[in-house]
Design a protein around this motif. Structure first.
Motif, short mmCIF file in Angstrom:
data_model
loop_
_atom_site.label_atom_id
_atom_site.label_comp_id
_atom_site.label_asym_id
_atom_site.label_seq_id
_atom_site.Cartn_x
_atom_site.Cartn_y
_atom_site.Cartn_z
N LEU A 34 -3.26 9.20 5.93
CA LEU A 34 -3.36 10.10 4.78
C LEU A 34 -4.40 11.16 5.08
CD1 LEU A 34 -3.51 7.45 1.90
CD2 LEU A 34 -1.47 8.53 2.86
N PHE A 35 -4.03 12.43 4.92
CA PHE A 35 -4.98 13.50 5.13
C PHE A 35 -4.68 14.63 4.16
CE2 PHE A 35 -1.45 14.84 7.72
CZ PHE A 35 -1.49 16.24 7.74
N GLY A 36 -5.57 15.59 4.09
CA GLY A 36 -5.37 16.72 3.20
C GLY A 36 -6.69 17.24 2.67
N PRO A 37 -6.64 18.29 1.86
CA PRO A 37 -7.87 18.90 1.35
C PRO A 37 -8.62 17.95 0.42
CG PRO A 37 -5.95 20.32 1.00
CD PRO A 37 -5.43 18.99 1.40
N MET A 38 -9.90 18.19 0.29
CA MET A 38 -10.69 17.43 -0.67
C MET A 38 -10.17 17.70 -2.08
SD MET A 38 -14.60 17.70 0.79
CE MET A 38 -14.62 19.50 0.82
N GLY A 39 -10.09 16.66 -2.88
CA GLY A 39 -9.61 16.79 -4.24
C GLY A 39 -8.10 16.70 -4.38
N GLY A 40 -7.39 16.50 -3.27
CA GLY A 40 -5.94 16.43 -3.33
C GLY A 40 -5.40 15.12 -3.87
N GLN A 48 -4.65 3.11 -4.54
CA GLN A 48 -3.48 2.64 -5.28
C GLN A 48 -2.58 1.80 -4.37
OE1 GLN A 48 -1.89 1.70 -8.29
NE2 GLN A 48 -2.49 3.76 -8.96
N LEU A 49 -2.40 2.25 -3.14
CA LEU A 49 -1.57 1.51 -2.19
C LEU A 49 -2.22 0.20 -1.77
CD1 LEU A 49 -0.48 4.51 0.07
CD2 LEU A 49 1.02 3.18 -1.44
N ARG A 50 -3.53 0.21 -1.65
CA ARG A 50 -4.22 -0.98 -1.18
C ARG A 50 -4.40 -2.03 -2.29
NH1 ARG A 50 -10.25 -1.49 1.70
NH2 ARG A 50 -10.02 -3.70 2.24
N TYR A 51 -4.80 -1.59 -3.47
CA TYR A 51 -5.15 -2.53 -4.54
C TYR A 51 -4.14 -2.58 -5.69
CZ TYR A 51 -9.70 -2.42 -2.23
OH TYR A 51 -10.72 -2.48 -1.30
N GLY A 52 -3.22 -1.64 -5.73
CA GLY A 52 -2.24 -1.63 -6.80
C GLY A 52 -2.77 -1.04 -8.09
N LYS A 53 -3.90 -0.37 -8.04
CA LYS A 53 -4.45 0.30 -9.23
C LYS A 53 -5.42 1.37 -8.77
CE LYS A 53 -8.04 -3.26 -9.80
NZ LYS A 53 -8.64 -4.23 -10.74
N SER A 54 -5.66 2.32 -9.66
CA SER A 54 -6.54 3.43 -9.31
C SER A 54 -8.00 3.07 -9.56
CB SER A 54 -6.17 4.68 -10.12
OG SER A 54 -6.30 4.42 -11.51
N HIS A 55 -8.88 3.71 -8.83
CA HIS A 55 -10.32 3.51 -8.94
C HIS A 55 -10.99 4.88 -8.94
CE1 HIS A 55 -10.42 -0.90 -7.96
NE2 HIS A 55 -9.25 -0.59 -7.42
N PRO A 56 -12.19 4.98 -9.45
CA PRO A 56 -12.94 6.24 -9.30
C PRO A 56 -13.14 6.54 -7.82
CG PRO A 56 -13.98 4.80 -10.94
CD PRO A 56 -12.93 3.98 -10.26
N THR A 57 -13.01 7.80 -7.43
CA THR A 57 -13.15 8.17 -6.03
C THR A 57 -14.32 9.12 -5.83
OG1 THR A 57 -11.65 10.06 -6.23
CG2 THR A 57 -10.67 7.93 -5.68
N PHE A 58 -14.73 9.26 -4.57
CA PHE A 58 -15.82 10.15 -4.23
C PHE A 58 -15.54 10.73 -2.84
CE2 PHE A 58 -16.79 5.82 -3.03
CZ PHE A 58 -17.16 5.93 -1.70
N THR A 59 -16.20 11.84 -2.52
CA THR A 59 -16.00 12.47 -1.23
C THR A 59 -16.59 11.62 -0.13
OG1 THR A 59 -16.09 14.67 -2.23
CG2 THR A 59 -16.45 14.53 0.15
N SER A 60 -15.76 11.29 0.86
CA SER A 60 -16.21 10.42 1.95
C SER A 60 -16.49 11.26 3.19
CB SER A 60 -15.13 9.38 2.27
OG SER A 60 -15.50 8.62 3.40
N MET A 61 -17.48 10.82 3.96
CA MET A 61 -17.85 11.51 5.19
C MET A 61 -17.34 10.77 6.42
SD MET A 61 -19.26 14.12 3.97
CE MET A 61 -19.98 14.92 5.40
N GLN A 62 -16.56 9.72 6.21
CA GLN A 62 -15.98 9.00 7.33
C GLN A 62 -14.65 8.38 6.90
OE1 GLN A 62 -18.75 5.96 8.48
NE2 GLN A 62 -18.63 4.85 6.56
#
Length: 235
Positions: A34-40, A48-62
């Motif tokens: 999975l790749f793409g612009p920040m905020g996409g 969602q794919l890993r846990y089956g539900k959404s979680h709050p997200t943040f900008t990752s540096m890795q």
């Protein structure tokens, strides 16, 4: 005897050519990148794919990666589960090297865009797609590319076809700029359709990788269209 030898040589040559072409066009493996612009929405999709539900997200540096088992119900019958290495590459341009390192061995590439912010998202995604598709390792393997329009359930979201057209236009601009720089410097990558500005307007229909358009909402558990696309290529 001479005719027999020639026939054997032709047969062997045909077999070798077949396997070379098959190897070039088949990106074997189980990595979904999975790749793409920040905020996409790619990190939201990853969770969602890993846990089956959404979680709050943040900008990752890795990068973030995990092995997941994808289950998909098709026409009332259970399709075979797919064991997938799911990778979320950072969207920052300063971390492009991480994306390119992962793309070199990906079985499926998925560029995730926010369909409600199409213009800015496509402009940023175009450089990523160009860099990925002009890698020698990616050109050799030609993994399928999914263009994933996120948030298409919202009323102000663009259609997936509009996203494709906008993205093609932005990739064309990147190609013109990059090839001009290569001509000026005298250095450049191996010529192919995507980095050949003389080939005319860029179109995803003209690259060797299979390209699929997928609409989704990463915050919702129903990702049938996305899962269908993945199941085609990771077996």
């Amino acid at each position: 005897p001479v005719t027999l030898v020639v026939s054997i040589i032709v047969a062997l040559a045909s077999i070798v050519i077949y396997f070379l072409i098959s190897g070039r066009r088949s990106a074997r493996g189980d990595k979904l990148l999975l790749f793409g612009p920040m905020g996409g929405g790619k990190t939201c999709l990853f969770l969602q794919l890993r846990y089956g539900k959404s979680h709050p997200t943040f900008t990752s540096m890795q990068k973030t990666s995990a092995r997941c088992t994808f289950h998909r119900e098709q026409r009332g019958t259970s399709a075979s589960p797919r064991s997938v290495v799911l990778v979320d590459a950072p969207g920052s341009g300063s971390l492009r090297s991480q994306l390119l390192a992962e793309a070199s061995s990906a079985a499926v590439l998925a560029c995730v865009l926010d369909a409600t912010e199409l213009q800015s998202q496509c402009k940023e995604a175009a450089g990523m797609i160009f860099d990925v598709l002009t890698q020698d390792s990616v050109q050799h393997r030609s993994p399928p590319l999914l263009i994933v329009a996120n948030k298409t359930d919202l009323t102000n979201a663009a259609s997936i076809m509009m996203a494709k057209q906008q993205l093609e236009g932005e990739v064309h601009k990147v190609r013109l700029a990059r090839t001009t720089m290569q001509d000026t410097s005298g250095r450049g990558k191996r010529t192919s359709f995507i980095n050949n500005a003389s080939a005319g307007p860029f179109s995803f229909d003209q690259i060797e990788s299979h390209v699929e358009l997928v609409s989704c909402s990463a915050t919702k558990p129903n990702l049938d269209s996305f899962m269908d696309a993945v199941h085609k290529y990771i077996r």
